[in-house]
Design an enzyme around this catalytic site. Structure first.
Site, PDB file in Angstrom:
ATOM      1  N   LEU A 226     -15.423  15.814   1.682  1.00 31.43           N
ATOM      2  CA  LEU A 226     -16.505  16.584   0.736  1.00 31.43           C
ATOM      3  C   LEU A 226     -17.675  15.666   0.283  1.00 31.43           C
ATOM      4  O   LEU A 226     -18.737  15.897   0.130  1.00 31.43           O
ATOM      5  CB  LEU A 226     -15.859  17.428  -0.327  1.00 31.43           C
ATOM      6  CG  LEU A 226     -14.818  18.572   0.320  1.00 31.43           C
ATOM      7  CD1 LEU A 226     -14.289  19.483  -0.765  1.00 31.43           C
ATOM      8  CD2 LEU A 226     -16.069  19.618   1.164  1.00 31.43           C
TER       9      LEU A 226
ATOM     10  N   VAL B  54      -7.191  13.564   1.550  1.00 35.89           N
ATOM     11  CA  VAL B  54      -8.493  13.437   2.513  1.00 35.89           C
ATOM     12  C   VAL B  54      -9.688  14.229   2.084  1.00 35.89           C
ATOM     13  O   VAL B  54     -11.161  13.970   2.275  1.00 35.89           O
ATOM     14  CB  VAL B  54      -8.162  13.831   3.644  1.00 35.89           C
ATOM     15  CG1 VAL B  54      -9.287  13.767   4.987  1.00 35.89           C
ATOM     16  CG2 VAL B  54      -7.075  12.655   4.457  1.00 35.89           C
ATOM     17  N   CYS B  55      -9.523  15.470   1.444  1.00 31.95           N
ATOM     18  CA  CYS B  55     -10.510  16.307   0.928  1.00 31.95           C
ATOM     19  C   CYS B  55     -11.789  15.852   0.283  1.00 31.95           C
ATOM     20  O   CYS B  55     -12.811  16.172   0.634  1.00 31.95           O
ATOM     21  CB  CYS B  55      -9.937  17.578   0.562  1.00 31.95           C
ATOM     22  SG  CYS B  55      -8.935  18.474   1.641  1.00 31.95           S
ATOM     23  N   PRO B  56     -11.517  15.165  -0.718  1.00 37.56           N
ATOM     24  CA  PRO B  56     -12.427  14.458  -1.590  1.00 37.56           C
ATOM     25  C   PRO B  56     -13.306  13.520  -0.917  1.00 37.56           C
ATOM     26  O   PRO B  56     -14.547  13.607  -0.940  1.00 37.56           O
ATOM     27  CB  PRO B  56     -11.822  13.977  -2.872  1.00 37.56           C
ATOM     28  CG  PRO B  56     -10.471  13.923  -2.380  1.00 37.56           C
ATOM     29  CD  PRO B  56     -10.209  14.778  -1.360  1.00 37.56           C
TER      30      PRO B  56
END
Length: 174
Positions: A61, A56-58
């Site tokens: 961001l 999920v993080c990329p």
């Protein structure tokens, strides 16, 4: 386990807990140390995410990176942070397609102290949760959002909140 250190945790409408963290700057491909005190006079978004090299993080961001011009227009300094090292941040931005040209400083809270102080440290995994902290130019925490697990955040909603907070700051009698 009790808090790692004896200090106050973050609270809304209170002075932001001061910190010093190393960071990786992907735009300049260098490392430095950031002191929150150096941000006095600026609106700051401290944007914690769990870890580099995750699912999920990329996307989350990249969503933040896509609205950089809006943050710049509002004179907001965005600081991405996780408990990963600056070396991990560097490798991630160079190998993850969604992180290419990431425009924000990436803070490394590898000793876990700031995640603990900002009350988002998961003591079972020793990584930070998804926490967003809006800090005004006087260093007061004006917004706190913490989401669960893989639930990503929305940059447009964050921009709306900052716009409202900036309006309220400029118009205290409205």
């Amino acid at each position: 386990m009790e808090n790692m250190m004896d200090y106050e945790i973050v609270k809304i409408d209170s002075k932001a807990p001061i910190f010093e963290m190393p960071y990786y700057n992907p735009e300049k491909d260098d490392e430095w140390v950031l002191h929150l005190d150096d941000m006095q006079g600026k609106w700051v978004v401290l944007f914690y995410y769990p870890a580099d090299f995750t699912f999920v993080c990329p996307t989350e961001l990249k969503d933040m990176a896509d609205v950089k011009e809006a943050f710049d227009a509002m004179q907001v300094e965005v600081l991405a942070a996780s408990t990963d090292t600056v070396f991990s941040h560097r490798a991630w931005t160079k190998h993850e397609m969604l992180m290419k040209n990431f425009p924000y400083k990436m803070l490394s809270d590898h000793n876990l102290s700031v995640a603990d102080q900002y009350n988002i440290l998961d003591e079972a995994t020793w990584i930070a949760g998804r926490g967003t902290f809006i800090i005004d130019p006087e260093g007061i925490v004006r917004g706190i959002e913490v989401t669960s697990g893989p639930l990503g955040r929305n940059s447009e909603e964050l921009l709306r909140k900052i716009e409202a907070l900036q309006f309220m700051s400029s118009n205290p009698w409205v």
